[in-house]
Motif scaffolding. Structure first.
Motif, PDB file in Angstrom:
ATOM      1  N   PHE A  59       0.344   8.413  -0.861  1.00 20.69           N
ATOM      2  CA  PHE A  59       0.620   9.847  -0.955  1.00 20.69           C
ATOM      3  C   PHE A  59       0.460  10.560   0.387  1.00 20.69           C
ATOM      4  CE2 PHE A  59       0.322   9.036  -5.422  1.00 20.69           C
ATOM      5  CZ  PHE A  59       1.142   9.973  -5.994  1.00 20.69           C
ATOM      6  N   TYR A  60      -0.241   9.941   1.330  1.00 22.01           N
ATOM      7  CA  TYR A  60      -0.359  10.572   2.643  1.00 22.01           C
ATOM      8  C   TYR A  60       0.833  10.232   3.523  1.00 22.01           C
ATOM      9  CZ  TYR A  60      -2.158  11.926   7.212  1.00 22.01           C
ATOM     10  OH  TYR A  60      -2.297  12.497   8.451  1.00 22.01           O
ATOM     11  N   PHE A  61       1.181   8.958   3.627  1.00 26.40           N
ATOM     12  CA  PHE A  61       2.257   8.545   4.516  1.00 26.40           C
ATOM     13  C   PHE A  61       3.638   8.652   3.871  1.00 26.40           C
ATOM     14  CE2 PHE A  61      -1.365   6.437   6.530  1.00 26.40           C
ATOM     15  CZ  PHE A  61      -1.164   6.787   7.850  1.00 26.40           C
ATOM     16  N   HIS A  62       3.689   8.735   2.561  1.00 25.74           N
ATOM     17  CA  HIS A  62       4.961   8.901   1.856  1.00 25.74           C
ATOM     18  C   HIS A  62       4.809  10.052   0.862  1.00 25.74           C
ATOM     19  CE1 HIS A  62       5.940   5.031   3.620  1.00 25.74           C
ATOM     20  NE2 HIS A  62       4.832   4.531   3.073  1.00 25.74           N
ATOM     21  N   PRO A  63       4.740  11.275   1.356  1.00 23.55           N
ATOM     22  CA  PRO A  63       4.409  12.434   0.506  1.00 23.55           C
ATOM     23  C   PRO A  63       5.480  12.714  -0.538  1.00 23.55           C
ATOM     24  CG  PRO A  63       5.092  13.151   2.685  1.00 23.55           C
ATOM     25  CD  PRO A  63       4.961  11.666   2.761  1.00 23.55           C
ATOM     26  N   PHE A 273       5.863  20.824   0.765  1.00 25.65           N
ATOM     27  CA  PHE A 273       4.890  19.731   0.754  1.00 25.65           C
ATOM     28  C   PHE A 273       3.495  20.277   1.030  1.00 25.65           C
ATOM     29  CE2 PHE A 273       8.837  17.499   1.501  1.00 25.65           C
ATOM     30  CZ  PHE A 273       8.696  16.316   0.788  1.00 25.65           C
ATOM     31  N   GLY A 274       2.498  19.502   0.663  1.00 25.74           N
ATOM     32  CA  GLY A 274       1.122  19.913   0.889  1.00 25.74           C
ATOM     33  C   GLY A 274       0.800  20.028   2.370  1.00 25.74           C
ATOM     34  N   GLN A 275      -0.166  20.893   2.671  1.00 25.94           N
ATOM     35  CA  GLN A 275      -0.522  21.112   4.069  1.00 25.94           C
ATOM     36  C   GLN A 275      -1.094  19.853   4.722  1.00 25.94           C
ATOM     37  OE1 GLN A 275      -2.892  24.616   4.792  1.00 25.94           O
ATOM     38  NE2 GLN A 275      -1.935  25.753   3.120  1.00 25.94           N
ATOM     39  N   ILE A 276      -1.652  18.950   3.919  1.00 21.72           N
ATOM     40  CA  ILE A 276      -2.261  17.756   4.492  1.00 21.72           C
ATOM     41  C   ILE A 276      -1.222  16.832   5.122  1.00 21.72           C
ATOM     42  CG2 ILE A 276      -2.113  16.327   2.407  1.00 21.72           C
ATOM     43  CD1 ILE A 276      -4.970  15.357   3.079  1.00 21.72           C
ATOM     44  N   GLU A 277       0.064  17.022   4.714  1.00 18.20           N
ATOM     45  CA  GLU A 277       1.125  16.191   5.293  1.00 18.20           C
ATOM     46  C   GLU A 277       1.712  16.793   6.571  1.00 18.20           C
ATOM     47  OE1 GLU A 277       1.544  16.828   1.823  1.00 18.20           O
ATOM     48  OE2 GLU A 277       0.869  14.868   1.110  1.00 18.20           O
ATOM     49  N   VAL A 280       2.270  14.337   9.238  1.00 17.34           N
ATOM     50  CA  VAL A 280       3.116  13.196   8.883  1.00 17.34           C
ATOM     51  C   VAL A 280       4.589  13.581   8.862  1.00 17.34           C
ATOM     52  CG1 VAL A 280       3.588  11.459   7.098  1.00 17.34           C
ATOM     53  CG2 VAL A 280       1.242  12.183   7.566  1.00 17.34           C
ATOM     54  N   MET A 281       4.863  14.797   8.358  1.00 16.70           N
ATOM     55  CA  MET A 281       6.260  15.221   8.218  1.00 16.70           C
ATOM     56  C   MET A 281       6.888  15.421   9.592  1.00 16.70           C
ATOM     57  SD  MET A 281       6.740  15.221   5.002  1.00 16.70           S
ATOM     58  CE  MET A 281       8.407  15.827   5.155  1.00 16.70           C
ATOM     59  N   LYS A 282       7.957  14.702   9.842  1.00 14.98           N
ATOM     60  CA  LYS A 282       8.675  14.776  11.100  1.00 14.98           C
ATOM     61  C   LYS A 282      10.166  14.911  10.823  1.00 14.98           C
ATOM     62  CE  LYS A 282       4.849  13.944  13.377  1.00 14.98           C
ATOM     63  NZ  LYS A 282       4.179  15.021  14.162  1.00 14.98           N
ATOM     64  N   VAL A 283      10.852  15.549  11.746  1.00 10.66           N
ATOM     65  CA  VAL A 283      12.302  15.642  11.653  1.00 10.66           C
ATOM     66  C   VAL A 283      12.901  14.240  11.820  1.00 10.66           C
ATOM     67  CG1 VAL A 283      14.376  16.580  12.743  1.00 10.66           C
ATOM     68  CG2 VAL A 283      12.333  18.004  12.520  1.00 10.66           C
ATOM     69  N   GLY A 284      13.827  13.903  10.949  1.00 11.21           N
ATOM     70  CA  GLY A 284      14.458  12.587  10.983  1.00 11.21           C
ATOM     71  C   GLY A 284      13.934  11.627   9.932  1.00 11.21           C
ATOM     72  N   MET A 285      12.864  12.020   9.197  1.00 12.16           N
ATOM     73  CA  MET A 285      12.338  11.150   8.142  1.00 12.16           C
ATOM     74  C   MET A 285      13.357  11.005   7.012  1.00 12.16           C
ATOM     75  SD  MET A 285       8.340  12.352   7.780  1.00 12.16           S
ATOM     76  CE  MET A 285       8.084  11.236   6.395  1.00 12.16           C
ATOM     77  N   ILE A 286      13.441   9.813   6.465  1.00 13.66           N
ATOM     78  CA  ILE A 286      14.304   9.581   5.315  1.00 13.66           C
ATOM     79  C   ILE A 286      13.590  10.077   4.060  1.00 13.66           C
ATOM     80  CG2 ILE A 286      15.479   7.838   3.930  1.00 13.66           C
ATOM     81  CD1 ILE A 286      16.742   8.366   6.614  1.00 13.66           C
ATOM     82  N   ALA A 287      14.335  10.692   3.181  1.00 11.55           N
ATOM     83  CA  ALA A 287      13.770  11.241   1.947  1.00 11.55           C
ATOM     84  C   ALA A 287      14.717  10.937   0.791  1.00 11.55           C
ATOM     85  CB  ALA A 287      13.533  12.745   2.074  1.00 11.55           C
ATOM     86  N   GLU A 288      14.211  11.094  -0.414  1.00 10.89           N
ATOM     87  CA  GLU A 288      14.994  10.942  -1.633  1.00 10.89           C
ATOM     88  C   GLU A 288      14.640  12.079  -2.569  1.00 10.89           C
ATOM     89  OE1 GLU A 288      15.737   6.168  -2.176  1.00 10.89           O
ATOM     90  OE2 GLU A 288      13.890   7.022  -2.965  1.00 10.89           O
ATOM     91  N   ALA A 289      15.608  12.467  -3.395  1.00  9.42           N
ATOM     92  CA  ALA A 289      15.379  13.564  -4.332  1.00  9.42           C
ATOM     93  C   ALA A 289      16.127  13.291  -5.616  1.00  9.42           C
ATOM     94  CB  ALA A 289      15.827  14.895  -3.735  1.00  9.42           C
ATOM     95  N   ASN A 357      10.717  12.781  -2.444  1.00  5.03           N
ATOM     96  CA  ASN A 357       9.808  11.917  -1.706  1.00  5.03           C
ATOM     97  C   ASN A 357      10.285  11.820  -0.272  1.00  5.03           C
ATOM     98  OD1 ASN A 357       8.406  11.419  -4.022  1.00  5.03           O
ATOM     99  ND2 ASN A 357       9.048   9.291  -4.258  1.00  5.03           N
ATOM    100  N   ALA A 358       9.338  11.765   0.653  1.00  4.93           N
ATOM    101  CA  ALA A 358       9.647  11.514   2.061  1.00  4.93           C
ATOM    102  C   ALA A 358       8.922  10.243   2.477  1.00  4.93           C
ATOM    103  CB  ALA A 358       9.221  12.685   2.932  1.00  4.93           C
ATOM    104  N   TYR A 359       9.576   9.433   3.300  1.00 11.77           N
ATOM    105  CA  TYR A 359       9.046   8.117   3.647  1.00 11.77           C
ATOM    106  C   TYR A 359       8.818   8.014   5.151  1.00 11.77           C
ATOM    107  CZ  TYR A 359      10.891   7.202  -1.008  1.00 11.77           C
ATOM    108  OH  TYR A 359      11.181   7.269  -2.348  1.00 11.77           O
ATOM    109  N   THR A 360       7.584   7.636   5.520  1.00 10.99           N
ATOM    110  CA  THR A 360       7.265   7.424   6.928  1.00 10.99           C
ATOM    111  C   THR A 360       7.933   6.147   7.421  1.00 10.99           C
ATOM    112  OG1 THR A 360       5.150   8.574   6.723  1.00 10.99           O
ATOM    113  CG2 THR A 360       5.386   7.034   8.554  1.00 10.99           C
ATOM    114  N   ASN A 361       8.514   6.218   8.605  1.00 12.55           N
ATOM    115  CA  ASN A 361       9.196   5.075   9.196  1.00 12.55           C
ATOM    116  C   ASN A 361       8.541   4.768  10.538  1.00 12.55           C
ATOM    117  OD1 ASN A 361      10.890   3.093  10.065  1.00 12.55           O
ATOM    118  ND2 ASN A 361      12.735   4.350  10.138  1.00 12.55           N
ATOM    119  N   SER A 362       7.962   3.539  10.673  1.00 11.65           N
ATOM    120  CA  SER A 362       7.268   3.131  11.896  1.00 11.65           C
ATOM    121  C   SER A 362       8.077   2.138  12.702  1.00 11.65           C
ATOM    122  CB  SER A 362       5.897   2.534  11.538  1.00 11.65           C
ATOM    123  OG  SER A 362       5.147   3.404  10.732  1.00 11.65           O
TER     124      SER A 362
END
Length: 410
Positions: A59-63, A273-277, A280-289, A357-362
């Motif tokens: 839930f932190y890295f993929h809010p 999204f929650g403030q705790i993210e 983590v939230m960055k422009v360019g992240m892949i998301a699904e809805a 959902n947003a997914y962190t990409n490393s």
């Protein structure tokens, strides 16, 4: 639930296999409902710790958030001036194009102003024609005045010459009379020359200036006349339009209707999204809805903008002091999501509620040659657990219609 089942396969299940096949303990005998905690305490404890850690990691890295909607803005149908409705050209829920007339106000006063300006222009044109005619007459008067001056000058010069040759022939009084007549003719010439100059100035400056003022007044009158016809600012659907002929409308009172633009809410989704993210939230992240307006559908999206302020903390100056406790409710991080491919938001009514959902990409950090083994393994774990959140979103997409139609009171 998915996280607990996954963690139990790595903790409780191996502990049970050890108890069963190494220590020879069996369910119903040594392992019962009352002794399961004592027998499997290590696996259960490790499962709880691993489950909490996995849920926190996911839930932190993929809010995820349910505060997602296709926000859109409507255009108020307002006249630029007040008046009484004279004609209505459209009806409620009509689709209109940009610039299409919607209704017309009574324009009697504006038409009178425009007609008055046109008459003033015609008057100036007539004065221009008269002034040109007077200028021609002034030229004739100048010729006459110059001839009279020349004649008076000749007569004066003749009298002066005769008096010089024989003072007894011409009386002194006659010479003075001729001189006065000459000065009078010169004054008349100056007057007609001045009159010509006045006419030229009138034709060159005054009348064009008056005509320009009349034309500006006509333009203003035409502009005021055009304002009485209210047109659609954008293409869209006309809603809440209930005007009647004879009704008085005023831009300060209320709009005549609401115009919903064609592209409204069909270009992006706005998620909170929650403030705790925030880190983590960055422009360019892949998301699904998935949206309730288009069930059983997963929409691939990308984060295009992350608002750098929390809207819940905004302060508007007023005559009263604001207590911070009034702002205690935490706001959300506003994120803008756009579909990866054109047309993916078609069929979703603007204003629909969604889950995202947003997914962190490393990938970029994993491609670095200087990354350590521990960091490499950790980032792979972070990217891999995003699959669990993707599975949860698909389960939500399947259950969303059921929850709405069955458990929602329908």
């Amino acid at each position: 639930m998915f996280e607990f089942l996954l963690c139990s396969l790595l903790t409780i299940f191996p502990d049970y296999l050890f108890r069963r096949y190494v220590q020879g303990k069996r369910f119903g005998r040594e392992i019962t409902l009352y002794s399961v905690w004592f027998e499997l305490r290590w696996g259960i404890t490790a499962c709880i710790i691993l489950t909490v850690s996995l849920i926190t990691l996911i839930f932190y890295f993929h809010p995820s958030t349910k505060s997602v909607t296709s926000v859109f803005r409507t255009v108020a149908v307002l006249p630029e001036t007040g008046g009484r409705v004279a004609e209505i050209y459209v009806k409620l829920n009509d689709k209109v194009a940009a610039g299409q007339p919607l209704f017309r106000l009574d324009n009697t006063e504006e038409e009178a102003s425009a007609e008055l300006a046109r008459r003033q222009i015609a008057e100036v044109d007539a004065e221009m024609t008269v002034a040109r005619t007077e200028l021609i007459a002034a030229d004739g008067a100048i010729v006459q005045a110059e001839a009279a001056v020349k004649q008076a000058q000749d007569e004066y010069d003749t009298q002066v010459e005769l008096n010089r040759l024989n003072p007894n022939v011409v009386a002194r009084r006659e010479i003075e009379r001729r001189q006065v007549a000459l000065e009078g003719r010169k004054g008349a010439l100056t007057a007609v020359l001045s009159n010509k100059q006045t006419l030229e100035t009138k034709i060159a400056s005054l009348l064009p200036s008056q005509k320009a003022s009349a034309e500006a007044a006509l333009q203003q009158a035409d502009a005021d006349l055009a304002k009485t016809t209210v047109r659609a600012g954008v293409s869209g659907t006309l809603s809440q339009f209930a005007l009647r002929v004879g009704e008085v409308v005023n831009p300060m009172l209320r709009p005549a209707g609401v115009l919903v633009p064609e592209e409204a809410g069909r270009t992006a989704l706005v998620a909170g999204f929650g403030q705790i993210e925030a880190q983590v939230m960055k422009v360019g992240m892949i998301a699904e809805a998935t949206c309730i307006g288009k069930p059983f559908t997963i929409i691939p999206m990308v984060v295009t903008q992350v608002q750098d302020v929390i809207a819940g903390g905004q302060l508007r100056a007023s005559d009263q002091l604001i207590d911070v406790a009034q702002l205690a409710q935490p706001g959300t991080l506003t994120v803008f999501l756009e579909p990866l491919y054109p047309g993916l938001l078609e069929g979703i009514p603007p204003g629909s509620s969604c889950i995202a959902n947003a997914y962190t990409n490393s990938h970029d950090e994993l491609s670095s040659p200087d990354i350590s083994t521990g960091r490499w393994l950790y980032l792979h774990v972070v990217d891999a657990v995003g699959l669990v959140h993707a599975m949860i979103l698909r389960m939500q997409a399947l259950m969303l219609p059921v929850q709405t139609l069955v458990f929602g009171g329908h």
